[in-house]
Structures are given as structure tokens and as C-alpha cells.
Design a protein around this motif. Structure first.
Motif: not given
Length: 191
Positions: A37-47
Motif C-alpha cells: 500500500l502507498t501512504t499519505d504522507p508518502a514519506s512513510v511508505g510504501p508499506l
């Protein structure tokens, strides 16, 4: 197309699990082990989801590379976003994904234009269409078979047969929403 499918909540325990607020009707499909999964905020992911389980009615997830409570807490309030084929449909022909319903024109069975669906509100008892009227006001339409008589994706419209009082103009709408013109006894009676 990308859709928000969950929001990460608190850490659970000391081994990197987190609670998640599910925002999809198909968590087993979107939030299963191996899902990236991509994330918002983008700096966290993808996970990448490593494991998932239900505990006391809440979905708990563990992500690859997150092994302790500190790592899990750092993910709190992150939105999880799945890539979804825009042509994908639920298995049941009478079900729809939110993205298929957003922006549909809403008309009555008599052809009166009501507005456009801007949001789907998922409540415990039923789902509601949030319909923006041409004047900018909003009206809430329960997404139930008795009221929403047809969804026509090809024509991009939802046909409704509203009961008396559901679609009103002016002060009546304000009163129903507990807004200006609502009597003091009406404001607390909403469910």
C-alpha cells in the motif's frame, strides 16, 4: 485509481502491531498479507502487510520492517492507499464502490434534477449519499432500495424516489439539518 482503504491508529502491544480504521467494504481483499500500500504522507511508505488479525472487533496489522512499539507508533494517523482498477466491480451486481458513485447526477423518477453525489457517508445503520444541490446546499439521501431505485453507471446517474420531506428547499432543509431556522427542540433529535 487510488483509494484510501484504512487509517492507522494506535500501536497494539510491543511487537509492532497497529490498529486500523478500515475504510473499505473489502478488507480481506485490500488489507490481506502481502498487500503493498502507498501512504499519505508518502514519506512513510510504501508499506507491505505482513500479518493481520481481528482482536476485540478491531483489525490489527503488522507491516514488514516494523518490529516494535516505537516503529508502530511512528505510523499513527497514516492513510493506507490501494491501487484499484477503475473498471473493477464488487461481486454482487447490486453493490458499488464509492468511486463509482461519486459525481453521479441525482434525479427523481419524474426527471427532476436534484444534484450531484459528492460523498458517501458510511453509517452503522445505512449508507448516505451526500448530494450537492445546484445552489451549493447539501441534501442527504439514504442509500436504500426503497429510495434509490436505480444506479445507471453508463448514464452516470442515480434515480431516486424520495419520500415527502426528504428533498425540500429553503427553511425546511435548514430545519432538517439543525441549521438556521431549526427550533431548539429539533437540533438534538438527529440520529
Amino acid at each position: 485509481m487510488q483509494l484510501v482503504v484504512a487509517r492507522i491508529g494506535r500501536a497494539h502491544g510491543i511487537k509492532g502491531e497497529v490498529t486500523v480504521e478500515v475504510r473499505t467494504d473489502e478488507p480481506e481483499l485490500r488489507l490481506g498479507p502481502g498487500a503493498v500500500l502507498t501512504t499519505d504522507p508518502a514519506s512513510v511508505g510504501p508499506l507491505t502487510i505482513e500479518t493481520g488479525r481481528v482482536h476485540s472487533g478491531r483489525l490489527l496489522l503488522r507491516f514488514e520492517g516494523v518490529r516494535d512499539r516505537t516503529g508502530a507508533e511512528a505510523l499513527r494517523n497514516t492513510l493506507l492507499i490501494a491501487d484499484v482498477d477503475p473498471d473493477e466491480r464488487p461481486e454482487d451486481e447490486d453493490e458499488y464502490y464509492d468511486h463509482q458513485l461519486i459525481d453521479l447526477d441525482v434525479v427523481t423518477v419524474d426527471g427532476e434534477e436534484i444534484g450531484r453525489i459528492t460523498e458517501i457517508s458510511h453509517l452503522p445503520s445505512q449508507d448516505l449519499f451526500v448530494v450537492e444541490r445546484p445552489d451549493g446546499s447539501e441534501v442527504y439521501v439514504p442509500f436504500v432500495e426503497e429510495i434509490v431505485t436505480a444506479i445507471d453507471l453508463a448514464e452516470q446517474r442515480a434515480v431516486i424516489d424520495p419520500p415527502p420531506g426528504l428533498i425540500d428547499d429553503g427553511a425546511a432543509s435548514d430545519e432538517a439539518a439543525g441549521g438556521p431556522g431549526a427550533s431548539s427542540g429539533d437540533a438534538g433529535d438527529e440520529a
